[in-house]
Design an enzyme around this catalytic site. Structure first.
Site: not given
Ligand code: GLN
Length: 555
Positions: A18-19, A144, A153, A191, A193, A357, A384, A510, A512
């Protein structure tokens, strides 16, 4: 589907290990075909039982990528959207769990009345239906299949794509198999194989690959390609080297040089112009040879998460560098180390970012990182959870709100400056129940956010349960924090900033997820620019000797 238009299918499988970068290979094929003037879309089929990756830990799965329509998806969809213009939605990622869920729901509704419901044909029919649905009238859909050939699986997915050739005609289907051709130092040679074995397994289940992409750290000779072709029953002209490159944005160019897109067009019997790849060349030039030196961005978080799960964030920072002709170097800062009292890592960077997070671990360290950035006037960007950390820090250390916290981390805090959203109270199920997907945000005049975006109303993607507590809004505003952006319908605070700081910006969404190499996100472009200014000011401050360092170049 548009009448008269025939969708062609490119199926991508992976073998050996994988990867290997199947997602990037799929995205790059998409980019090449799109740049030949074709309308391309993507689908990712994931062989696990979770209905979506939203409930998996980032350590297990890596980033959860969020689409406009609020689907929590595999990170490969992020690559697809960054490389190509197709919009990803919940139709572009299916897991085994989601396929079975649909089939079982149909069974309960009585749609298979009288029949025994089986993997073949019911599961495979469902898979084929979602493949057709994802195609949605595009010229080409690149499908993919996650996992590695030989896994139990992924068998139903492979069986479904095997059948597709007979459903839509051999002219309309290409099977691309990505394998590894390792260099074995002791033997001093590459290789083949493992590739032979992997293709053998694929052929055993009835799929003869048309194209082999052989991942390798060096050029594979014509002779060796011929040998692979012979043993794998593939045309010698359809064996390509997928060589390691220094930037992911080089992959389309490298594959084009090998002639991959010409081969795909030939096999699919499509007439199209040669691809226009100048803009890809420009991106690679900017990434590999930036004119204005480099900046170091410290990303503070839980260590394993930092390494595994911020694909889009890392790319968005690269894009911020592209916008400023500057290389962005990421420094992962372990938030728990900060808690132990060693803040020295924060002084080695030109900008501090606290990303999204979940969970309490490391949060006090992240709050220390915010404080450091605020007090030392180091450019700060909070995303966030990062915004939530910034408001907690400001509450505790500037507004005197003792033990201010988020209800996520301290249910008995006297000052819940971050609180559970109204709509989240009483939500018991964990899967797909956060505030997800795109929401509008209105930006205030005179704010940095408004200046960077250059518009009043923006749309950004969300994935969270908690939010800034509006009961404290007046206090924060009186105390110098600006709520720069608000959701027009719900009045939720979406962006905060500190006006008397070079760059102190937080967003509840977010950004990003929407950044692309060709369209760097304004908040990342602005952040990197501020970090460059910080870098140059610091170099000037420490005097002539230091300004000779490359970091001061181009100021
Ligand atoms: N844990 C935080 C929340 O649920 C922030 C979530 C996040 O950073 N995506 O609001």
């Amino acid at each position: 589907m548009v009448r008269g238009k025939k969708t062609k299918f490119v199926f991508v499988t992976g073998g050996v290990v994988s990867s290997l970068g199947k997602g990037l290979a799929a995205s790059s094929m998409g980019a090449l075909l799109e740049n030949r003037g074709l309308e391309v879309t993507h689908l990712k089929l994931d062989p696990y039982i979770n209905v979506d990756p939203g409930t998996m830990s980032p350590f297990q799965h890596g980033e959860v990528y969020v689409t406009d329509d609020g689907a929590e998806t595999d990170l490969d969809l992020g690559h697809y959207e960054r490389f190509n213009s197709a919009k990803m939605t919940k139709k572009n990622n299916y897991t085994t769990g989601r396929i079975y869920q649909a089939v079982i729901n149909k069974e309960r509704r009585g749609e298979y009345l009288g029949k025994t419901v089986q993997v073949i044909p019911h599961i495979t029919d469902e898979i084929k239906a979602v493949i057709r649905e994802a195609a949605d009238g595009a010229d080409i859909v690149i499908v993919e299949v996650g996992g590695t050939v030989g896994d139990i699986e992924s068998l139903p997915f492979l069986e479904a794509i095997r059948q597709m050739k007979y459903d839509v005609g051999a002219d309309n289907v290409v099977y691309v198999h990505l394998t590894l051709v390792p260099y074995i130092a002791a033997a001093g040679e590459l290789k083949t194989k493992p590739t032979q074995h992997s293709v053998k397994e694929l052929r055993e289940i009835g799929i003869q690959p048309d194209v082999l992409l052989a991942r390798s750290d060096r050029e594979i000779s014509r002779e060796m390609k011929d040998k692979i072709a012979l043993f794998c029953n593939v045309d010698p002209s359809a064996v390509f080297t997928a060589r390691d490159v220094s930037s992911i944005y080089e992959v389309p160019l490298a594959l084009h040089k090998e002639g991959l897109d010409d081969k795909l067009a030939e096999l699919l019997n499509i007439w199209s112009r040669a691809p226009r790849l100048e803009r890809w060349e420009n991106i690679v030039e900017k990434v590999t040879r930036p004119r204005l030196g480099d900046v170091r961005i410290g990303v503070a978080g839980k260590y394993v998460e930092l390494v595994e799960s911020y694909k889009s964030l890392n790319e968005a920072l690269v894009h911020g560098g592209i916008a400023n002709d500057c290389k962005v170097r990421l420094e992962f800062i372990d938030a728990q180390k900060l808690e132990e009292g060693d803040l020295s890592s924060l002084d080695k960077v030109d900008g501090i970012l606290v990303p999204g997070g979940f969970g309490i671990r490391g949060t006090e360290g992240k709050i220390l990182a915010v404080r450091h950035a605020r007090e030392k006037r180091i450019p700060f960007f909070g995303i966030c959870l990062g915004l939530q950390m910034a408001t907690i820090e400001y509450g505790r250390n500037v507004l005197g709100l003792e033990r201010a916290n988020s209800l996520e981390f301290d249910e008995s805090t006297p000052h819940p400056v971050v609180t559970l959203m109204e709509a989240q109270r009483g939500v018991a199920d964990k899967g797909g129940t956060m505030r997800l997907g795109t929401y509008a945000c209105r930006l205030e005049k005179g704010t940095k956010a408004r200046e960077l975006y250059g518009q009043e109303l923006i749309q950004e993607r969300h994935r969270h349960r908690f939010e800034f507590n509006n009961a404290y809004r007046g206090k924060y505003e009186a105390g110098g924090m600006v709520v720069a952006g608000t959701n027009p319908e719900l009045g939720l605070a979406e962006m905060i900033e500190l006006p008397n700081h070079p760059y102190f910006v937080g967003c509840q969404f977010h950004p990003e997820f929407k950044s692309k190499p060709f369209r760097p996100h304004p908040l990342f472009a602005g952040f990197v620019k501020a970090a460059m200014a910080f870098r140059d000011a610091r170099a000037r401050e420490v005097g002539a000797e230091v300004t000779k360092l490359p970091v001061g170049k181009g100021a």
